[in-house]
Design a protein around this motif. Structure first.
Motif, mmCIF file in Angstrom:
data_model
loop_
_atom_site.group_PDB
_atom_site.id
_atom_site.type_symbol
_atom_site.label_atom_id
_atom_site.label_comp_id
_atom_site.label_asym_id
_atom_site.label_seq_id
_atom_site.Cartn_x
_atom_site.Cartn_y
_atom_site.Cartn_z
ATOM 1 N N GLY A 147 103.665 33.626 55.496
ATOM 2 C CA GLY A 147 105.004 33.158 55.173
ATOM 3 C C GLY A 147 106.123 33.878 55.886
ATOM 4 N N ILE A 148 105.798 34.720 56.829
ATOM 5 C CA ILE A 148 106.782 35.656 57.374
ATOM 6 C C ILE A 148 107.810 35.016 58.305
ATOM 7 C CG2 ILE A 148 105.385 36.331 59.381
ATOM 8 C CD1 ILE A 148 106.274 39.223 58.936
ATOM 9 N N ALA A 149 107.432 34.004 59.085
ATOM 10 C CA ALA A 149 108.319 33.550 60.173
ATOM 11 C C ALA A 149 108.483 32.040 60.240
ATOM 12 C CB ALA A 149 107.817 34.084 61.513
ATOM 13 N N GLY A 150 108.292 31.348 59.130
ATOM 14 C CA GLY A 150 108.607 29.927 59.081
ATOM 15 C C GLY A 150 107.798 29.053 60.013
ATOM 16 N N GLY A 151 106.627 29.514 60.429
ATOM 17 C CA GLY A 151 105.766 28.704 61.282
ATOM 18 C C GLY A 151 105.522 29.287 62.655
ATOM 19 N N LEU A 152 106.248 30.341 63.022
ATOM 20 C CA LEU A 152 105.996 30.978 64.319
ATOM 21 C C LEU A 152 104.961 32.088 64.174
ATOM 22 C CD1 LEU A 152 108.820 29.538 64.752
ATOM 23 C CD2 LEU A 152 109.104 31.175 66.618
ATOM 24 N N PRO A 153 104.162 32.328 65.215
ATOM 25 C CA PRO A 153 103.108 33.348 65.132
ATOM 26 C C PRO A 153 103.697 34.760 65.090
ATOM 27 C CG PRO A 153 102.675 31.776 66.918
ATOM 28 C CD PRO A 153 104.094 31.579 66.482
ATOM 29 N N LEU A 154 103.583 35.379 63.928
ATOM 30 C CA LEU A 154 104.034 36.751 63.753
ATOM 31 C C LEU A 154 103.349 37.312 62.517
ATOM 32 C CD1 LEU A 154 106.106 39.014 64.660
ATOM 33 C CD2 LEU A 154 107.545 38.175 62.787
ATOM 34 N N THR A 155 102.847 38.533 62.612
ATOM 35 C CA THR A 155 102.308 39.229 61.456
ATOM 36 C C THR A 155 102.746 40.680 61.534
ATOM 37 O OG1 THR A 155 100.197 39.869 62.466
ATOM 38 C CG2 THR A 155 100.307 37.702 61.434
ATOM 39 N N ALA A 156 102.482 41.409 60.450
ATOM 40 C CA ALA A 156 102.918 42.803 60.419
ATOM 41 C C ALA A 156 101.972 43.634 59.578
ATOM 42 C CB ALA A 156 104.338 42.909 59.868
ATOM 43 N N GLY A 157 101.941 44.904 59.893
ATOM 44 C CA GLY A 157 101.335 45.900 59.027
ATOM 45 C C GLY A 157 102.423 46.879 58.642
ATOM 46 N N VAL A 158 102.587 47.105 57.350
ATOM 47 C CA VAL A 158 103.620 48.015 56.863
ATOM 48 C C VAL A 158 102.956 49.038 55.962
ATOM 49 C CG1 VAL A 158 105.732 48.243 55.502
ATOM 50 C CG2 VAL A 158 105.429 46.267 57.004
#
Length: 406
Positions: free
Chosen positions: A248-259
């Motif tokens: 759900g992070i970027a509205g459909g664009l490829p992006l992920t994160a580790g926090v």
């Protein structure tokens, strides 16, 4: 899943190449929490594209990524000092969290749970607790991964049962002092939308603290308002060491994160974590817009409101079909309905679930299945979905069941 070629999509609706309209109860697997093509996300992407599309964050950094990292750190649960990394897929986010945990602890072992889904790379397939279709034919897998039962009261796995099984892993397979990380979905996604009880997560936190194990919360599907809080782990009140973030992070664009906690995130060697496309400026711009939309449109509260609508309507179906529906459950807008035969938990009705999925398009719906036995329909409506569209879609779903259950 469907031979539906999408022509356009707006908010919670999809139109195919023939002009047919569908109500989308999948949201691209909880990716479009802010709906398809939210105008503010579209504007942010266009604006960033006019500036530049890529330089590689590891070569030439840029403000939009740094600002997003700061915002993710601010919304991550817990008061510990944190850092963030950007990647491209949920599997990458998970895999890098494992790498970081191993670097920090100097240990090899990882414990995951039955029914969990963590990705499709070799390491994340090893972590995934379901063989078919995710692992079958693709081995051998990364070793030093151990699985233990996830507590599910509906299937007679209590918190005590799950804790005893974990203790058995420590006795039989690997000493706790050789375990780098325990990874868990606070709400299982592919596993069937089961929520881990608060007391179980609290006990896991205590076990990790006792033995120096890194606690990883996999929030790939449950994050960014989907569960009725920003992250599902917040329902438990505990702070994980690392969090994998994605869909759900970027509205459909490829992006992920580790926090995660800074002292843990700093463990790998300089340059040990990274990637060419991770932290795409276009995706970071979209993600910043998503966070603004969640706040401005109060989508966390809206997630709970939508979840209540679904829970009420699906509970009515359970009363109507008690032999076919075992359970209706939700945490915010992670909503599930579990199908069985003869009202028995140990008789999963996979065939009915397959039929519901296959016939959904004729009723103007996009649906997804999940569950250890593939007998659960999961609902992941856009958090921007109107009440009218939700009610229309649920009416269509009721008629779909009626057409298949005699």
């Amino acid at each position: 899943v469907y031979p539906i070629f999408v022509e356009k999509a707006r908010n919670a609706e999809i139109w195919d190449a023939e002009g047919r309209r569908y109500i989308d109860f999948a949201s691209g697997i909880a990716v479009c929490n802010t709906g398809h093509s939210h105008p503010k996300v579209v504007a942010a992407v266009k604006d960033q594209m006019d500036k530049f599309s890529h330089t590689c964050l590891m070569i030439n950094p840029y403000e939009v990524a740094i600002e997003l990292a700061e915002k993710l750190i601010a919304i991550a649960p817990g008061q510990s000092e944190k850092k963030a990394i950007f990647l491209n897929s949920g599997a990458e986010a998970v895999e890098n969290c494992i790498k970081i945990a191993r670097a920090y602890t100097g240990r090899r072992g990882v414990i995951a749970f039955h029914g969990g889904f963590h990705g499709r790379t070799n390491l994340t397939m090893a972590l995934t607790g379901k063989m078919t279709p995710y692992k079958h034919l693709f081995g051998p897998f990364s070793d030093n991964v151990y699985h233990t039962p996830y507590p599910i009261e509906q299937h007679n796995i209590s918190v005590n049962n799950a804790l005893q099984a974990l203790d058995n892993v420590f006795k039989v397979d690997i000493a706790p002092t050789d375990v780098a990380a325990i990874i868990i979905e606070p709400i299982q996604g592919e596993g069937g939308f089961y929520s881990a009880p608060k007391e179980f997560l609290a006990r896991l936190r205590a076990i990790c603290d006792e033995h120096g194990i890194v606690f990883i919360a996999d929030e790939i599907q449950s994050g960014f308002g989907r569960s009725g809080k920003m992250f599902a782990i917040e329902h438990s009140g505990i702070e994980p060491d690392l969090i994998s973030m994605a869909n759900g992070i970027a509205g459909g664009l490829p992006l992920t994160a580790g926090v995660g906690k800074s002292q843990i995130m700093d463990a790998p060697l300089l340059g040990g974590i990274g990637g060419t496309y991770g932290g795409s400026p276009i995706a970071c711009a979209a993600a910043q817009s998503v966070l603004k939309i969640i706040e401005e449109e109060d989508l966390i509260q809206r997630s709970n409101e939508i979840g209540s609508i679904f829970k009420q309507r699906l509970a009515e179906l359970k009363e109507q079909y008690p032999k076919h529906i075992l359970d209706v459950r939700n945490q915010g807008s992670m909503i599930a309905i579990e199908f069985v035969s003869n009202g028995k938990a140990n008789e999963p009705n996979t065939e009915l679930t397959k039929a519901l999925i296959a016939n959904a398009p004729t009723h103007g719906l996009v649906l997804l299945a999940c569950g250890f036995y593939g007998n659960v329909i999961r609902f992941l409506p856009a958090l921007t979905m109107s009440n009218a569209i939700a009610e229309e879609g649920l009416t269509k779903f009721r008629l779909l069941i009626k057409s298949l259950v005699k």
